[in-house]
Design a protein around this motif. Structure first.
Motif, PDB file in Angstrom:
ATOM      1  N   ALA A  26     122.071 -32.573  44.648  1.00 16.32           N
ATOM      2  CA  ALA A  26     121.181 -31.512  43.956  1.00 16.32           C
ATOM      3  C   ALA A  26     121.200 -30.438  45.198  1.00 16.32           C
ATOM      4  CB  ALA A  26     119.742 -32.035  43.470  1.00 16.32           C
TER       5      ALA A  26
ATOM      6  N   VAL B 265     114.587 -17.965  47.656  1.00 17.17           N
ATOM      7  CA  VAL B 265     114.260 -19.196  47.096  1.00 17.17           C
ATOM      8  C   VAL B 265     114.272 -20.134  48.275  1.00 17.17           C
ATOM      9  CG1 VAL B 265     115.285 -20.987  45.828  1.00 17.17           C
ATOM     10  CG2 VAL B 265     115.711 -18.500  45.090  1.00 17.17           C
ATOM     11  N   ASN B 266     113.033 -20.759  48.511  1.00 18.24           N
ATOM     12  CA  ASN B 266     112.912 -21.897  49.750  1.00 18.24           C
ATOM     13  C   ASN B 266     112.548 -23.306  48.923  1.00 18.24           C
ATOM     14  OD1 ASN B 266     113.134 -19.720  51.664  1.00 18.24           O
ATOM     15  ND2 ASN B 266     111.301 -19.033  51.041  1.00 18.24           N
ATOM     16  N   LEU B 267     113.230 -24.363  49.136  1.00 17.69           N
ATOM     17  CA  LEU B 267     113.084 -25.458  48.468  1.00 17.69           C
ATOM     18  C   LEU B 267     112.976 -26.691  49.709  1.00 17.69           C
ATOM     19  CD1 LEU B 267     115.681 -25.345  45.678  1.00 17.69           C
ATOM     20  CD2 LEU B 267     113.263 -24.454  45.579  1.00 17.69           C
ATOM     21  N   PHE B 268     112.252 -27.565  49.265  1.00 16.96           N
ATOM     22  CA  PHE B 268     112.127 -28.820  50.168  1.00 16.96           C
ATOM     23  C   PHE B 268     112.452 -30.064  49.261  1.00 16.96           C
ATOM     24  CE2 PHE B 268     110.236 -32.552  51.987  1.00 16.96           C
ATOM     25  CZ  PHE B 268     110.085 -32.373  53.229  1.00 16.96           C
ATOM     26  N   ILE B 269     113.631 -30.441  49.676  1.00 12.64           N
ATOM     27  CA  ILE B 269     114.382 -31.718  48.978  1.00 12.64           C
ATOM     28  C   ILE B 269     114.293 -33.025  49.543  1.00 12.64           C
ATOM     29  CG2 ILE B 269     116.272 -32.274  47.805  1.00 12.64           C
ATOM     30  CD1 ILE B 269     117.047 -29.403  47.033  1.00 12.64           C
TER      31      ILE B 269
ATOM     32  N   LYS C 113     119.887 -36.666  45.577  1.00 12.22           N
ATOM     33  CA  LYS C 113     118.842 -35.564  45.971  1.00 12.22           C
ATOM     34  C   LYS C 113     119.808 -34.669  46.857  1.00 12.22           C
ATOM     35  CE  LYS C 113     114.148 -36.768  45.586  1.00 12.22           C
ATOM     36  NZ  LYS C 113     112.870 -36.959  46.469  1.00 12.22           N
TER      37      LYS C 113
ATOM     38  N   ALA D  49     113.191 -18.858  56.234  1.00 12.54           N
ATOM     39  CA  ALA D  49     112.554 -19.062  55.236  1.00 12.54           C
ATOM     40  C   ALA D  49     111.623 -18.140  54.934  1.00 12.54           C
ATOM     41  CB  ALA D  49     111.664 -20.339  55.165  1.00 12.54           C
TER      42      ALA D  49
ATOM     43  N   PHE E  84     115.307 -33.051  53.462  1.00 15.33           N
ATOM     44  CA  PHE E  84     114.621 -34.163  54.111  1.00 15.33           C
ATOM     45  C   PHE E  84     115.169 -35.376  53.629  1.00 15.33           C
ATOM     46  CE2 PHE E  84     111.436 -37.276  53.936  1.00 15.33           C
ATOM     47  CZ  PHE E  84     110.643 -37.349  55.063  1.00 15.33           C
TER      48      PHE E  84
ATOM     49  N   VAL F 290     115.340 -27.319  52.853  1.00 16.12           N
ATOM     50  CA  VAL F 290     115.214 -28.294  53.953  1.00 16.12           C
ATOM     51  C   VAL F 290     115.645 -29.620  53.199  1.00 16.12           C
ATOM     52  CG1 VAL F 290     113.416 -29.738  55.136  1.00 16.12           C
ATOM     53  CG2 VAL F 290     113.003 -27.122  54.776  1.00 16.12           C
TER      54      VAL F 290
END
Lengths: 159, 159, 159
Positions: A21, A155-159, A18, A150, A12, A10
């Motif tokens: 990354a 691998v589930n990331l919130f960035i 960011k 998801a 955001f 995600v």
């Protein structure tokens, strides 16, 4: 046969560093044959804006948001040491020196590698962003589609 | 025999409070016998800097970054209510009162518990950080190594 | 019979927009019958504060934190374009226009859907927040309880 691994991000944040990354991880995962989705929501949508102004019909608030938010990946600021725009120039300077890919190239690479780039329709509405203002080749979806990806992700990331 | 659980954290942020959260989760997971990796990238690398100045040969931009970024965990600011450095003093005050571990101690504890602390070599290059400036006992790796750990992880966070 | 999927979110941020994202994902996951936990820590605890002042006995520092931090979800600022409070007004304006739920309603909906809202007791101590100041119906726990949920989670996010 091994199952395909899935990675979801995600995005955001509307910060250049960011988003970098996020796209570096996404491109890495795609290179390892993961199925990768980046779900752009809120300020993260700005990474997908075209850099030229697009004629659209909008209400007053939506026009205001449209003007205040960065028009595309190259215009985004840093999360730290932004210094009114000096920071991004410095970072881009050292990136060039070290042959690191700038964000717009990382996004193009992701599209070429088949990373699924999704724009969150609910926050597009809120911020008054329309499909013509965003890059070509995107998917448009909501939180339900994100969750479907998801819940099968490794691998589930919130960035 | 139960399989070892894995926890990975990407520490992107250079904020004292966010780094604290990362290290508290990491130490907790290590106490439950997870294999834990913290992958420090971008501003998160500052948590690993030694607090004294180290003599190194650097270009101009790299020197600038080196001077502007906090030298080690104890010098990092807060993500909220930083108030030009007053915020960290207040937080450290209440932490002392409540016997909470300050960040440098949390990092030492993580090392003692066998948490793998990784410095991202690509962003070290960008920010001009060299191995002699960082703590001893670190691993040095890139996004591929991170993904190899994360795809087997039960808990993968981006902080 | 299919196993119940689990989603956990660490809500560290005290920003209105980030908390909205957290609660929209949580409500979406709950609608798909996931077991959902939001673990509120550091500034994320502010989303759980009641909006009226509550009489409590506190030390000086704890009183200071209590005054400086937003009292409840509706008073939180934005992570971007906050403009000294103008940003949240603008966002709430467009949300109303598009019939999007404001944060306090998203929190109520989460409670009705059985999302487990946890307040991190360690950071409550640090910031001097007491149970009477927070919403009814919360769970109180530490990092160990979070990890127990997360290690069985399909989607684990840090926001």
């Amino acid at each position: 046969m091994a199952e395909t691994k899935k990675t979801t991000i995600v995005l955001f944040s509307g910060d250049y560093d960011k988003a970098m990354a996020a796209y570096i991880i996404a491109n890495g995962a795609a290179a390892y044959d993961h199925e990768v989705t980046i779900f752009h929501t809120f300020w993260g949508l700005n990474a997908l804006r075209k850099d030229e102004p697009i004629q659209t019909k909008k209400g007053f608030m939506e026009k205001m948001f449209g003007k205040m938010m960065p028009r595309g990946a190259d215009k985004m600021g840093l999360s730290k040491m932004n210094f009114a725009g000096m920071g991004p120039k410095m970072i881009k300077g050292v990136m060039k020196k070290h042959n690191a890919m700038p964000l717009p190239d990382l996004i193009e690479m992701a599209q070429e590698q088949g990373v699924k780039l999704v724009a969150c329709t609910m926050t597009m509405d809120l911020l008054g962003l329309q499909q013509e203002e965003l890059l070509d080749g995107l998917d448009y979806a909501g939180v339900a589609a994100y969750l479907a990806d998801a819940e099968e992700g490794n691998v589930n990331l919130f960035i």
